[in-house]
Enzyme design. Structure first.
Site, PDB file in Angstrom:
ATOM      1  N   ASP A   1       0.828  -1.210   0.000  1.00  0.00           N
ATOM      2  CA  ASP A   1       0.000   0.000   0.000  1.00  0.00           C
ATOM      3  C   ASP A   1       0.859   1.255   0.000  1.00  0.00           C
ATOM      4  O   ASP A   1       0.593   2.204  -0.738  1.00  0.00           O
ATOM      5  CB  ASP A   1      -0.850   0.043   1.281  1.00  0.00           C
ATOM      6  N   LEU A   2       1.855   1.256   0.869  1.00  0.00           N
ATOM      7  CA  LEU A   2       2.691   2.445   1.021  1.00  0.00           C
ATOM      8  C   LEU A   2       3.528   2.694  -0.230  1.00  0.00           C
ATOM      9  O   LEU A   2       3.687   3.827  -0.677  1.00  0.00           O
ATOM     10  CB  LEU A   2       3.592   2.302   2.250  1.00  0.00           C
TER      11      LEU A   2
END
Lengths: 402, 402
Positions: free
Chosen positions: B165-166
């Protein structure tokens, strides 16, 4: 390679993941990347994984499509030549990506005297410039204490994905683009420092973990349970593991329905006076909920689970090994457009990825493999610095370039 | 907030980490970010971690400095209004970040009919558009099978950092900048799709893990040992854990010297006919090497280890909990310039991070907290769409906006 940034020229002098992946991302969107390699290779030239012949699969993955200029950076003439390349003229050049120390011979202060509009993107370890890697930053930030099950007791569990390195590489590419856009408007260059530890700490801040630690203390270990909603690994009847997640109310009702668990879940909800439509309640009562799902999923084969979950729009995945995923999962197929099969410097021929983003308004061009060390030395010195063949010959003879 | 991109206006309609963090990164470098929130909040409005009053620390971390326009997106008039905002005129507007489905009412195809130079950056789960989260992508890619020690047997170990996600959020911000630069040159807009699974798979490709799996098969579990060089957790005399790493030859010799292990290491090297100057040899022979370091580090307190390692330039860190790190580690201090202490919508006052990169050529401005839902509805509709007070009143009365 997408031709979006094809007027940009970036010089890279970096090792490990963050700096090289930053330049790789830029190159895969079209920038020309000139990589300055120390003669014989830098600190990560032999980094594992390696092929049977010892050549680094890691290095050749990170340097795809770059041009390599091999220079002896230990000698003043070599350092001078590197500085010439970094600060060479060109309106869309003067972009430098590095993880060399801030105070060393590649200091922005001295380079920018040659080219005042130079943009240097410097990846650091700790914010004070002292060295750090993903593993040490992660240990410092406490992630290994909340990874794995309680059974690990007082033993930390390192994760294997170099998460902070990868975030830092992508974020550094974004930061370079922002600085370059600013230069387009103002003519101003600058140094941009991107410490691995600041990236990691900011990420934990952005996702609420810093606030949580400050207001509620340290998070305990929750094993494989997803924090704050419903999710965990489950075992199927035929001994396979599946990761099942329900964060939204819709994901939750879909999951319950797909396993015909409406009745027992309602009984549990009522007896606990809980409201499982709220994700947090599903987490609070997870130890009561999990057995229902253990039993329901444990009564089905993976094929049966797949059928029910896929028709029920459940958020899930089987646990696969990487090799199984690459061989058999169509969602992870190593096919075009994302992957192209190339001959690499290791001698192996295998599919390698281009840009992870798909740009509908531009065409993906062919992917190029990593260079051999110094493959483009002569060409780049002639092209970028207009050095004559005889001057290039002298530099070879003196061992300044290779 | 750095004023680098202050002429850009970005509209965001997204939930969870990747989309919102993409827009957050843009906002922290100066872009004006208008977030369209469904009335009552989107799918992640209550995502954990939460404060004691139930307010999400996660949500308020990811929405810092954004302006919130609350619209009923289930009704045609609300959808129309959202499309108006996304495609509103302005040379540096027409930038849209979303994780809504590609075929839905926020399809690029229909939006771009209103504004042909629109750039839509769309975060997807799987590349075919079906939903995925970090946990399911990670299970599919095999990382939980190589996380943790062999003692986990046939049990996968999820990592807790939402790594993909990051990375996707940062990479999407980079991709948007590249598309916007291309638009500056050509006038062309486009849709840019960034699937979480493609980002993860490309990262494993770029770092050699795909090549390794294809040529040598699946990597086994190595517990806390660093793959391919020297590194692991060690226990000090006073019961503390330290992560110690030596990838380069210099890091290795520094480590050995700092623990006075030159003689026993040389004996071992000779008896094994190994060459520990090569990082791979240190990994191959790790089970022979580790006991020497277990003993040497186990004879020292953490304070003694710290003194030796810091003077010897060893790459290491104590394992800390997050709270201990934030309270006591000066390298991770929650101080300016990276952090600023703010009052947040949860009612808590705590330090929050700005941009993880430091731009030497621009000044960090003040950080703003996350908005309340709909805090800027009236202001944005008047400013961006020039709606009259009476029209805005009508929309409120009809429950289209809040």
């Amino acid at each position: 390679m997408y031709p979006l940034l094809s007027d940009l020229r970036v010089v890279e002098c970096a090792s490990f993941i963050a700096g090289p992946s930053c330049a790789l991302h830029l190159g895969q969107l079209g920038a020309q990347v000139i990589r300055i390699d120390p003669i014989g290779g830098g600190m990560d030239f032999n980094r594992w994984p390696v092929a049977a012949n010892g050549r680094s699969l890691y290095w050749e993955g990170l340097q795809k499509g770059k041009r390599s200029v091999a220079i002896d950076l230990a000698r003043p003439e070599g350092r001078e030549l590197a500085a010439d390349l970094i600060t060479a003229p060109g309106p869309d050049a003067g972009l430098f990506v590095t993880n060399y120390p801030q105070q060393g011979f590649l200091a922005h202060e001295s380079l920018s005297q040659r080219r005042p509009d130079l943009i240097t993107v410097r990846v650091l370890g700790w914010r004070d410039g002292s060295p750090a890697v993903d593993y040490t930053v992660n240990a410092a930030l406490g992630m290994p204490w909340i990874t794995g099950s309680e059974r690990n007791g007082d033993q930390p569990v390192n994760h294997v994905v170099p998460a902070w390195d990868l975030v830092t590489g992508a974020y550094a590419a974004f930061a370079l683009m922002a600085a370059e856009r600013y230069r387009l408007r103002t003519g101003l260059g600058q140094e941009v420092c991107v410490p691995l530890s600041d990236v990691a700490l900011a990420c934990l801040g952005h996702t609420g973990q810093v606030a949580e630690a400050l207001t509620a203390g340290d998070r305990p270990r929750y094993g494989n349970a997803l924090f704050g909603a419903f999710g965990r690994d489950f075992l199927t009847q035929d001994g396979q593991r599946v990761m099942v997640v329900a964060i939204t109310a819709r994901q939750w009702s879909g999951l319950v329905k797909s396993l015909d668990l409406q009745a027992p879940v309602a009984v549990l909800e009522s007896s606990l006076q809980a409201n499982f439509a709220e994700e947090g309640q599903r987490f609070v009562h997870r130890e009561a909920l999990f057995p229902l799902f253990d039993k329901a999923i444990g009564a089905l084969t993976l094929a049966q689970v797949r059928e029910r979950f896929d028709t029920g729009s459940v958020l899930w995945s089987p646990y696969q090994t990487l090799r199984t995923a690459l061989d058999a999962d169509p969602r992870l197929a190593l096919t075009e457009p994302l992957f192209q099969t190339l001959e690499h410097p290791s001698g192996h021929r295998y599919p390698a990825p281009g840009a992870a983003a798909s740009f509908q308004g531009a065409e993906r061009g062919p992917l190029q493999p990593a260079p051999r060390l110094g493959e483009h030395t002569d060409q780049v010195l002639a092209e970028v610095l207009s050095l004559s063949p005889s001057r290039i010959g002298q530099l070879h003879d003196a061992g300044i370039i290779a």
